[in-house]
Scaffold this motif. Structure first.
Motif, PDB file in Angstrom:
ATOM      1  N   UNK A 397       1.606 -12.848  -4.809  1.00 27.11           N
ATOM      2  CA  UNK A 397       2.593 -11.915  -5.354  1.00 27.11           C
ATOM      3  C   UNK A 397       2.152 -11.311  -6.694  1.00 27.11           C
ATOM      4  N   UNK A 398       2.346  -9.984  -6.809  1.00 24.65           N
ATOM      5  CA  UNK A 398       2.042  -9.273  -8.056  1.00 24.65           C
ATOM      6  C   UNK A 398       0.588  -9.425  -8.511  1.00 24.65           C
ATOM      7  N   UNK A 399      -0.331  -9.603  -7.542  1.00 24.14           N
ATOM      8  CA  UNK A 399      -1.749  -9.595  -7.884  1.00 24.14           C
ATOM      9  C   UNK A 399      -2.406  -8.385  -7.216  1.00 24.14           C
ATOM     10  N   UNK A 466      -3.673 -10.307 -12.084  1.00 21.48           N
ATOM     11  CA  UNK A 466      -2.356  -9.698 -11.883  1.00 21.48           C
ATOM     12  C   UNK A 466      -2.475  -8.179 -11.793  1.00 21.48           C
ATOM     13  N   UNK A 467      -1.521  -7.551 -11.132  1.00 24.54           N
ATOM     14  CA  UNK A 467      -1.530  -6.093 -11.065  1.00 24.54           C
ATOM     15  C   UNK A 467      -0.910  -5.527 -12.344  1.00 24.54           C
TER      16      UNK A 467
ATOM     17  N   UNK B 196       2.915 -17.562 -14.342  1.00 24.04           N
ATOM     18  CA  UNK B 196       1.989 -17.839 -13.231  1.00 24.04           C
ATOM     19  C   UNK B 196       0.761 -18.594 -13.726  1.00 24.04           C
ATOM     20  N   UNK B 203       4.347 -19.586  -9.470  1.00 24.77           N
ATOM     21  CA  UNK B 203       4.642 -18.247  -9.996  1.00 24.77           C
ATOM     22  C   UNK B 203       6.132 -18.064  -9.854  1.00 24.77           C
ATOM     23  N   UNK B 229       2.927 -12.325 -14.700  1.00 30.50           N
ATOM     24  CA  UNK B 229       2.631 -11.596 -13.466  1.00 30.50           C
ATOM     25  C   UNK B 229       3.634 -10.480 -13.177  1.00 30.50           C
TER      26      UNK B 229
END
Lengths: 552, 378
Positions: A397-399, A466-467, B196, B203, B229
């Motif tokens: 998630x969110x990467x 992470x994004x 995270x 996370x 994150x």
């Protein structure tokens, strides 16, 4: 089973009828000339062209922003732009590509092709059609102008999670909300028009199960639009009230809930991502049979698969929110429902491959883009299955793994399908075939560029990047370097497509006959190339036993 | 196909041979880190199982596709067949994926249930997200502190070489004992963040006004690094997490040390500080807590973040109370938080003094910790 040999006498006759009808239609001759012709036009082909050109312009504006992002990420460190501007670029890139490029491109294709594929003289509501297009330039002028306002433009990601987009947002956010409202109204009106056209204006004898799949997928997409765009309108209105009128929908201090924002946003947002892919399925389902010279393997199952995907899209939204702290039961429900989507999606891919199997395949430009679509979309689909597994999603998630996933579905997926559609129908629109040499170069550079951009993102994401960060740990430097090189290659090679389009508009190239592609089926190929401004003034003959894609 | 690309991408990296920086986590550099907890290993093997299933599907699907493209080329004289629709085939290609999904769902469900069982924790840590730092509170130990980015700005701007843990190092790491069940409670002071740490496979979003929970038992001592994150504003990339896992004895003595430091800090709040002392400490506090918005030179980023240099509130005697008030209690309706409950009185006094004397503000004002203490106790 009917023989597929051409020409078919009846078809030829209706083509000449249409030409005659177009020439004789004196009452259409009084339209304005010059710029006003385009501002006031109610003709579905001209509005379709406007939509497509607008989408192309936005594709380049949004693409330039992506290149700014890739330039900053070329190497670690604060090298090129400040983080604040970086956030504006990622946000605007997302908003412009989703609402300004991909959606209008599909609406443009629908405008051009739905009436001619169902034998209608125009869209059902031509003036509304004009209005829904012209809302878009207004909307996006407002949106882009926020970049020059004090405090800058939207900087909270295209998903604009509250309270970052409310209490902590730049002053320009109310303008962003207005722009989104206008784009939303445009989409809703466009969808109403498409539904009205498909349900009312089909040529006699054409039942729903006789429609080309592009029309089917758009009918379903239009219902999705009507269902979810009002939800978007609702959520941005709540933001507007929170920002300007002291309400607390998304502010816990006033009894609100920031997670409510995410539920509402993704209840819109998940169907929205299918809005951007279902018409692509329709396009590929038209092109693959044409160049395999063999009928689509399962017409009915394609229709049912599309409908299933659309229905499932309403019950999977919280898979975007696996880390917000949902209760275990909700987590399980959304994991299972999301995994289920793989089934109808698989049915589609298997259908295309079964169509290729034992066909007679040639590799013209539209076919190349469609085949690349199938491979690349499947890669995006498989990483989608991985993301559906909730425990693993805690790591994904969110990467950049997510960034890789949705770009695989949207760029080598939806954008490739739109390019395939353009190469497929350009002979019908312009009367000449797209330049093959330019087109081939465009295709191969795009394939290399797009995969070089997005494939390494799987690795950087898995390894922990992470994004939405403008600067990153040294571990990720190699993958980011590759992605940036790929991004510039892909971006610059799209200029070749512009060259192809310009050549076609100017009529330079090999002249195309009515039946521009040997194996193509459908009413659009009974019209001369280029298609006259007014077509099917009288409904064309349609014999289901002979012309329907579902015939036996 | 996937596998091939996977391999060739690896090969490419080996050929070009740029030295990878020291490992920042247990990842091989291009795969998910297996991590150092039972849960993280379970997630890793779940990930690898799904990955190989996806690779197998890709090989079969793309195999049939490319074989068809090759064999049934028109240029080789292929004649199209006329078959279409076959219920048996269609039932099979619906049923097989469904079966594969069920096989994937069973271990995923089991793992998820374990992840959700935070009961019987021995240590509770409250993690609070701030723009742009983390705050840790050991709930039963009476210890709490901020954890800020440790990478110097000169590295970010490229003025000096970047260290091995560029952007992944902090001033005060979270120290935890190995082998004990630790429960984390997550919340936020402003926008949504997400805590995270890949090696712990945790996370979780930190949401203002709400509390999420998660837990871990770290198996091996070591330093585990992570990042925020969830996009949380301009310095989203600059709020790393560093968890130092140590044996229980080391952890207990670390706790004692923390209490002693806190006591010494509290004691020094009673005495009178010199202007130079306050300014020196204030400069450090300002860099950590204020410079992200108000900028190192006090020029701010108007209109969101006002300039402090030459600001009448900072340069005039009349502005003094307003200034102190803003730092202690924040400015409601703006993104300026109140630091009165989060920073020590020494830090508060120092940073306010610094802001009133730096960049030519030159008021000569010294705000004493005791004055701040009196205001906060009121």
């Amino acid at each position: 089973m009917t023989s597929r040999s051409l020409p078919r006498p009846v078809v030829q006759q209706s083509a000449s009828e249409a030409t005659a009808g177009g020439a004789a239609a004196g009452h259409h001759a009084h339209q304005p000339r010059g710029l006003l012709r385009w501002v006031l036009t109610t003709n579905h082909k001209e509005i379709g062209t406007l939509y497509l050109l607008f989408a192309l312009l936005m594709f380049f504006i949004g693409g330039t922003m992506a290149l700014v992002v890739r330039a900053e990420l070329f190497q670690p460190g604060m090298t090129f732009i400040l983080p604040e501007f970086f956030n504006q670029m990622t946000t605007m890139h997302g908003l412009i590509m989703v609402f300004g490029a991909i959606m209008p491109a599909f609406v443009g294709l629908a405008n051009w092709m739905v009436p001619v594929q169902i034998g209608a003289p125009d869209m059902a509501l031509p003036r509304l059609n004009n209005f829904s297009f012209w809302l878009l330039p207004v909307s996006f002028t407002i949106l882009l102008s926020t970049l020059f306002m004090e405090g800058g433009g939207p900087n909270f990601g295209w998903t604009f999670y509250a309270p970052l987009s409310t209490t902590y947002a730049p002053p320009s956010t109310s303008f962003f909300i207005l722009a989104m409202h206008l784009a939303g109204i445009s989409s809703i009106l466009g969808a109403i028009n498409i539904i009205a056209t498909i349900l009312n204006l089909r040529t006699p004898n054409m039942r729903l199960m006789d429609m080309p799949l592009f029309v089917w997928t758009w009918l379903i997409t239009a219902f999705l639009l009507i269902a979810v765009m009002p939800v978007l309108a609702g959520v941005i209105t709540m933001m507007l009230l929170d920002i300007n009128f002291g309400t607390s929908f998304f502010d816990a201090a006033g009894g609100g809930d920031p997670v409510l924002f995410q539920h509402l946003f993704w209840f819109f947002g998940h169907p929205e991502v299918y809005i951007m892919i279902l018409p692509a399925f329709g396009i590929v389902s038209a092109i693959v049979p044409t160049f395999a010279r063999k009928r689509l393997f399962g017409y009915a199952s394609m229709v049912y698969a599309t409908a299933s995907i659309a229905i499932l899209s309403f019950v999977v939204w919280a898979h975007h929110m696996f880390t917000v702290g949902l209760p275990l039961t909700a987590q399980l429900f959304f994991m299972y429902s999301t995994m289920l989507i793989a089934v109808p999606t698989g049915v589609k891919v298997f259908n295309w491959i079964a169509t290729l199997f034992r066909g007679s395949i040639s590799f013209e430009l539209p076919m190349l883009f469609s085949l690349a679509f199938i491979v690349q979309f499947t890669i995006g689909g498989l990483s989608g299955v991985m993301l559906a597994i909730a425990p693993a999603d805690f790591q994904y998630h969110d990467t950049y793994f997510v960034v890789a996933h949705f770009h695989y579905v949207l760029v080598p997926g939806a954008v490739f399908a739109i390019l395939a559609a353009a190469y497929y129908w350009l002979p019908k629109w312009s009367g000449v075939y797209p330049n093959v040499k330019l087109g081939l170069t465009h295709f191969w550079l795009s394939v290399i560029g797009v995969n070089l951009t997005f494939f390494p993102m799987h690795f950087s994401g898995l390894a922990g990047m992470p994004r939405r960060i403008p600067d990153y740990a040294l571990q990720f430097a190699d993958f980011n370097l590759l992605s940036s090189i790929g991004g510039f290659l892909f971006g610059i090679s799209q200029l070749l497509f512009v060259a192809v389009v310009i050549l076609c508009i100017r009529g330079k190239g090999e002249k195309a006959p009515a039946q521009a592609w040997e194996g193509a089926e459908g009413l659009e190929w009974t019209l001369p190339s280029p298609a006259p401004l007014h077509t099917f003034d009288t409904p064309p003959e349609f014999v289901p036993e002979r012309d329907s894609p579902s015939r036996h | 196909m996937l596998q091939l690309l996977y391999r060739s991408c690896g090969l490419l990296l080996l050929l070009t041979g740029p030295a990878l920086a020291s490992a920042i986590n247990t990842s091989s550099g291009w795969n998910m880190p297996p991590g150092v907890t039972d849960i993280s290993r379970e997630i890793y093997s779940l990930h690898m199982i799904i990955f190989w299933i996806c690779v197998a599907i890709a090989v079969v699907v793309f195999g049939v596709m490319f074989w068809s493209l090759f064999v049934y080329r028109k240029s080789k004289g292929a004649k199209p067949a006329h078959f279409h629709e076959n219920t048996t085939v269609e039932v099979i290609w619906t049923a097989i994926p469904l079966a594969i999904l069920v096989i994937m769902a069973i271990p995923a469900t089991a793992t998820l249930k374990k992840i959700y069982d935070a009961s019987d924790a021995e240590i509770d840590i409250l993690v609070t997200g701030y723009q742009w730092r983390w705050h840790y509170q050991y709930l039963d130990q009476d210890i709490s502190f901020f954890s800020n980015l440790g990478t110097p700005r000169s590295q970010i701007l490229g003025e000096e070489d970047k260290g091995d843990f560029y952007l992944l190092e902090v001033d005060n790491p979270l120290v935890l004992p190995v082998g004990k069940k630790v429960r984390f409670l997550f919340t936020s002071n402003d926008v949504i963040h997400a805590w995270w740490v890949p090696d712990l496979a945790i996370k979780k979003d930190t949401i203002p006004g709400f509390i999420n929970e998660s837990w871990t038992i770290i198996n091996e001592p070591g330093t585990y690094r992570g990042q925020c994150a969830e996009l949380c504003g301009q310095d989203h990339a600059y709020m790393p997490i560093e968890v130092r896992a140590v044996t229980e004895e080391v952890w207990l003595s670390w706790l004692d040390e923390q209490r002693e430091t806190a006591a010494a800090e509290a004691a020094s709040g009673e005495r009178e500080w010199t202007l130079a002392e306050l300014n020196e400490r204030g400069a450090g506090v300002y860099t950590t807590y204020c410079a992200a918005c108000h900028q190192a030179d006090g020029s701010g980023m108007p209109p969101a973040f006002p300039a402090l240099r030459g600001n009448p509130v900072m340069t005039s005697a009349e502005g003094r109370d307003k200034h102190i008030n803003a730092v202690l209690f924040g400015r409601p309706g703006t993104s300026m938080p109140g630091y009165g409950t989060t920073l020590s009185v020494n830090d508060l006094a120092a940073v306010i003094t610094y802001e009133r004397n730096a960049w030519g503000n030159d008021t000569g004002d010294a705000v004493q910790p005791s004055e701040i203490r009196a205001l906060l106790d009121r």
